[in-house]
Design a protein around this motif. Structure first.
Motif, PDB file in Angstrom:
ATOM      1  N   GLY A 294      47.730  48.995  32.667  1.00 33.44           N
ATOM      2  CA  GLY A 294      47.677  49.866  31.491  1.00 33.44           C
ATOM      3  C   GLY A 294      46.756  49.387  30.386  1.00 33.44           C
ATOM      4  O   GLY A 294      46.824  49.859  29.268  1.00 33.44           O
ATOM      5  N   SER A 295      45.878  48.402  30.730  1.00 35.22           N
ATOM      6  CA  SER A 295      45.004  47.864  29.675  1.00 35.22           C
ATOM      7  C   SER A 295      43.542  47.896  30.102  1.00 35.22           C
ATOM      8  O   SER A 295      43.203  48.392  31.171  1.00 35.22           O
ATOM      9  CB  SER A 295      45.403  46.419  29.360  1.00 35.22           C
ATOM     10  N   ASP A 296      42.671  47.336  29.239  1.00 37.62           N
ATOM     11  CA  ASP A 296      41.228  47.322  29.526  1.00 37.62           C
ATOM     12  C   ASP A 296      40.752  45.938  29.969  1.00 37.62           C
ATOM     13  O   ASP A 296      39.565  45.646  29.933  1.00 37.62           O
ATOM     14  CB  ASP A 296      40.452  47.764  28.273  1.00 37.62           C
ATOM     15  N   LEU A 297      41.679  45.074  30.393  1.00 36.01           N
ATOM     16  CA  LEU A 297      41.319  43.718  30.817  1.00 36.01           C
ATOM     17  C   LEU A 297      41.349  43.629  32.341  1.00 36.01           C
ATOM     18  O   LEU A 297      42.340  43.989  32.969  1.00 36.01           O
ATOM     19  CB  LEU A 297      42.301  42.701  30.208  1.00 36.01           C
ATOM     20  N   ALA A 298      40.239  43.155  32.925  1.00 37.92           N
ATOM     21  CA  ALA A 298      40.146  43.055  34.379  1.00 37.92           C
ATOM     22  C   ALA A 298      39.608  41.692  34.777  1.00 37.92           C
ATOM     23  O   ALA A 298      39.051  40.957  33.954  1.00 37.92           O
ATOM     24  CB  ALA A 298      39.239  44.161  34.921  1.00 37.92           C
ATOM     25  N   ALA A 299      39.778  41.351  36.055  1.00 32.35           N
ATOM     26  CA  ALA A 299      39.263  40.071  36.566  1.00 32.35           C
ATOM     27  C   ALA A 299      38.794  40.267  38.001  1.00 32.35           C
ATOM     28  O   ALA A 299      39.288  41.130  38.719  1.00 32.35           O
ATOM     29  CB  ALA A 299      40.347  39.009  36.514  1.00 32.35           C
ATOM     30  N   SER A 300      37.817  39.440  38.403  1.00 32.41           N
ATOM     31  CA  SER A 300      37.366  39.457  39.794  1.00 32.41           C
ATOM     32  C   SER A 300      37.264  38.020  40.286  1.00 32.41           C
ATOM     33  O   SER A 300      36.948  37.111  39.521  1.00 32.41           O
ATOM     34  CB  SER A 300      36.007  40.160  39.907  1.00 32.41           C
ATOM     35  N   GLY A 301      37.556  37.848  41.575  1.00 35.58           N
ATOM     36  CA  GLY A 301      37.531  36.495  42.135  1.00 35.58           C
ATOM     37  C   GLY A 301      36.836  36.477  43.480  1.00 35.58           C
ATOM     38  O   GLY A 301      36.970  37.402  44.280  1.00 35.58           O
ATOM     39  N   ALA A 302      36.084  35.401  43.749  1.00 32.36           N
ATOM     40  CA  ALA A 302      35.400  35.222  45.035  1.00 32.36           C
ATOM     41  C   ALA A 302      35.514  33.747  45.409  1.00 32.36           C
ATOM     42  O   ALA A 302      36.494  33.102  45.068  1.00 32.36           O
ATOM     43  CB  ALA A 302      33.949  35.672  44.917  1.00 32.36           C
ATOM     44  N   GLY A 303      34.506  33.235  46.108  1.00 37.74           N
ATOM     45  CA  GLY A 303      34.554  31.823  46.485  1.00 37.74           C
ATOM     46  C   GLY A 303      33.445  31.013  45.849  1.00 37.74           C
ATOM     47  O   GLY A 303      33.073  29.955  46.337  1.00 37.74           O
ATOM     48  N   ASN A 304      32.896  31.513  44.729  1.00 38.18           N
ATOM     49  CA  ASN A 304      31.753  30.829  44.103  1.00 38.18           C
ATOM     50  C   ASN A 304      32.165  29.846  43.020  1.00 38.18           C
ATOM     51  O   ASN A 304      31.332  29.348  42.268  1.00 38.18           O
ATOM     52  CB  ASN A 304      30.775  31.861  43.518  1.00 38.18           C
ATOM     53  N   GLY A 305      33.466  29.557  42.913  1.00 39.44           N
ATOM     54  CA  GLY A 305      33.920  28.555  41.953  1.00 39.44           C
ATOM     55  C   GLY A 305      34.364  29.089  40.612  1.00 39.44           C
ATOM     56  O   GLY A 305      34.694  28.319  39.714  1.00 39.44           O
ATOM     57  N   PHE A 306      34.371  30.434  40.440  1.00 43.58           N
ATOM     58  CA  PHE A 306      34.780  31.013  39.150  1.00 43.58           C
ATOM     59  C   PHE A 306      35.587  32.288  39.335  1.00 43.58           C
ATOM     60  O   PHE A 306      35.346  33.057  40.271  1.00 43.58           O
ATOM     61  CB  PHE A 306      33.552  31.375  38.290  1.00 43.58           C
ATOM     62  N   VAL A 307      36.523  32.505  38.401  1.00 45.27           N
ATOM     63  CA  VAL A 307      37.167  33.813  38.256  1.00 45.27           C
ATOM     64  C   VAL A 307      36.533  34.422  37.018  1.00 45.27           C
ATOM     65  O   VAL A 307      36.410  33.763  35.984  1.00 45.27           O
ATOM     66  CB  VAL A 307      38.692  33.666  38.072  1.00 45.27           C
ATOM     67  N   HIS A 308      36.084  35.682  37.099  1.00 42.46           N
ATOM     68  CA  HIS A 308      35.395  36.319  35.976  1.00 42.46           C
ATOM     69  C   HIS A 308      36.335  37.297  35.274  1.00 42.46           C
ATOM     70  O   HIS A 308      36.929  38.154  35.922  1.00 42.46           O
ATOM     71  CB  HIS A 308      34.161  37.086  36.479  1.00 42.46           C
ATOM     72  N   LEU A 309      36.435  37.156  33.951  1.00 41.01           N
ATOM     73  CA  LEU A 309      37.195  38.126  33.152  1.00 41.01           C
ATOM     74  C   LEU A 309      36.235  39.182  32.627  1.00 41.01           C
ATOM     75  O   LEU A 309      35.113  38.857  32.229  1.00 41.01           O
ATOM     76  CB  LEU A 309      37.881  37.443  31.967  1.00 41.01           C
ATOM     77  N   MET A 310      36.692  40.454  32.616  1.00 42.74           N
ATOM     78  CA  MET A 310      35.828  41.553  32.162  1.00 42.74           C
ATOM     79  C   MET A 310      36.602  42.506  31.279  1.00 42.74           C
ATOM     80  O   MET A 310      37.832  42.604  31.396  1.00 42.74           O
ATOM     81  CB  MET A 310      35.324  42.363  33.373  1.00 42.74           C
ATOM     82  N   ALA A 311      35.851  43.209  30.419  1.00 46.83           N
ATOM     83  CA  ALA A 311      36.441  44.289  29.619  1.00 46.83           C
ATOM     84  C   ALA A 311      35.999  45.608  30.241  1.00 46.83           C
ATOM     85  O   ALA A 311      34.821  45.787  30.564  1.00 46.83           O
ATOM     86  CB  ALA A 311      35.953  44.197  28.179  1.00 46.83           C
ATOM     87  N   VAL A 312      36.951  46.514  30.444  1.00 47.06           N
ATOM     88  CA  VAL A 312      36.632  47.838  31.002  1.00 47.06           C
ATOM     89  C   VAL A 312      36.352  48.776  29.833  1.00 47.06           C
ATOM     90  O   VAL A 312      37.226  49.048  29.009  1.00 47.06           O
ATOM     91  CB  VAL A 312      37.797  48.388  31.845  1.00 47.06           C
ATOM     92  N   GLU A 313      35.108  49.247  29.743  1.00 46.03           N
ATOM     93  CA  GLU A 313      34.747  50.180  28.680  1.00 46.03           C
ATOM     94  C   GLU A 313      34.602  51.583  29.269  1.00 46.03           C
ATOM     95  O   GLU A 313      34.775  51.764  30.470  1.00 46.03           O
ATOM     96  CB  GLU A 313      33.466  49.694  27.990  1.00 46.03           C
ATOM     97  N   ALA A 314      34.278  52.558  28.438  1.00 46.63           N
ATOM     98  CA  ALA A 314      34.241  53.963  28.888  1.00 46.63           C
ATOM     99  C   ALA A 314      33.398  54.157  30.141  1.00 46.63           C
ATOM    100  O   ALA A 314      33.834  54.773  31.102  1.00 46.63           O
ATOM    101  CB  ALA A 314      33.747  54.842  27.758  1.00 46.63           C
ATOM    102  N   THR A 315      32.178  53.611  30.133  1.00 47.32           N
ATOM    103  CA  THR A 315      31.311  53.809  31.304  1.00 47.32           C
ATOM    104  C   THR A 315      30.677  52.501  31.767  1.00 47.32           C
ATOM    105  O   THR A 315      29.611  52.503  32.387  1.00 47.32           O
ATOM    106  CB  THR A 315      30.185  54.808  30.968  1.00 47.32           C
TER     107      THR A 315
END
Length: 372
Positions: A294-315
């Motif tokens: 229910g929020s605009d906070l997202a994250a993605s994870g792979a095997g490159n040594g980092f988890v990335h935090l992102m903000a979901v904006e309109a487009t």
């Protein structure tokens, strides 16, 4: 009133703008260890308990604050037969119990697990007893999710089908076909709809009551992970390191965050981390994406040594912070409050051994998030 609108997803909570830059002391810390790679994690609705499943078939239930854990005991063959399951004698008994997917119902009563044995196992969270085994899939069960506020369960499999089940009534509900290759991830919100992604480069929205599907095509890559942002927006991760934002009315992504998880090459032409050399391609697979519900906070994870935090904006998707974490991030979940993020991490990828990162710990890691 506002809280109710946030609960039903009509109003999006603004959390991304409140996330402060992590301190050097924050970092991921492993709270639960597994012997093999963790492939799936889930949190209870009150953020107090967590669940994790590993490739060796171990299913754990743990306390988020103390890390105290309890194991789910695999039922005997007699019990499984009494649930109508055909128990074949596998050559390697442990391997048949390899669990690849897990989901917990929003009321915290049921835990569903699935894997190599092609069955969906239902457990009672309060007693940790095995309640039911659902047959039906003809190949490995690769992903599971409960519909919010209900005991309806959706499952995806390497047999290319998506199925719906009612856990309370212990009944199969319906099938949804459409994928031309393995289904790899599935997600649902409150409505009777599920999104799934597969190796056929498509994301599909399954409208269960109407028995209809909408198909979205990814630009030239296999989709590895997906999740709902809202009823009309979705997030996906690809095997080429791209994170994509989708809208219900457009057949192509609205926004692409390219090379988000690609392994960097330094001036000498070497990979920054020698260990990634052998498994460089697998390291950029975005095998998990998560949104704080229910929020605009997202994250993605792979095997490159980092988890990335992102903000979901309109487009668009706006990168926020990179959180260092060694290993393949196979599954993630945000606390409903947005105060922490958990990640299921391992030395190997989720479905197979496409790469191996020996320095990684197999377990569940937690990262606190500071909100202003």
């Amino acid at each position: 009133m506002k809280k109710q609108q946030e609960e039903t997803g009509r109003v999006r909570r603004a959390i991304a703008s409140r996330v402060q830059e992590p301190l050097s002391s924050d970092g991921f810390s492993v709270i639960v260890k597994h012997r093999h790679s963790v492939v799936s994690v889930a949190l209870s609705d009150d953020d107090a308990r967590g669940f994790s499943a590993s490739k060796d078939g171990t299913i754990l239930h743990w306390d988020v604050s103390s890390g105290e854990k309890e194991i789910y005991k695999w039922p005997s063959d007699e019990t499984l037969k009494s649930h109508g399951m055909k128990v074949r004698e596998p050559r390697n008994k442990k391997h048949s119990r390899a669990t690849l997917a897990l989901a917990v119902s929003s009321d915290g009563r049921y835990l569903a697990t699935g894997g190599v044995d092609r069955h969906i196992h239902i457990w009672d969270v309060r007693t940790r007893e095995h309640v039911q085994a659902f047959p039906g899939h003809r190949n490995t069960v690769s992903c599971l999710c409960f519909r919010n506020g209900s005991t309806e369960l959706y499952s995806g499999s390497f047999d290319r089908s998506v199925k719906a089940w009612n856990v309370e009534d212990k009944a199969f509900v319906q099938d949804s076909f459409g994928h031309q290759d393995d289904v790899l991830a599935i997600d649902a919100l409150r409505k009777e709809r599920a999104i799934s992604v597969g190796r056929d480069r498509t994301m599909q929205l399954h409208k269960m009551p109407e028995q209809a599907r909408m198909m979205y095509r990814a630009p030239a890559s296999s989709l590895e992970s997906c999740c709902f942002i809202s009823d009309t927006e979705y997030l996906s991760g690809s095997d080429n390191g791209t994170v994509a934002l989708w809208g219900m009315l457009k057949k192509k992504p609205i926004f692409l965050l390219k090379n988000e998880h690609s392994v960097t090459i330094n001036e000498n032409g070497d990979h920054d981390n020698v260990e990634y050399n052998n498994s460089c391609t697998a390291s950029s697979w975005v095998s998990s994406v998560a949104v704080c519900r229910g929020s605009d906070l997202a994250a993605s994870g792979a095997g490159n040594g980092f988890v990335h935090l992102m903000a979901v904006e309109a487009t668009a998707l706006r990168p926020l912070f990179k959180l260092p974490l060694s290993g393949y991030v196979n599954s993630m979940a945000f606390a409903k409050s947005g105060k922490f993020l958990i990640a299921g991490v391992g030395q190997e990828t989720r479905f197979g051994r496409w790469g191996c990162l020996k320095s990684a710990q197999n377990g569940v890691a937690i990262h606190p998030l500071r909100l202003s």
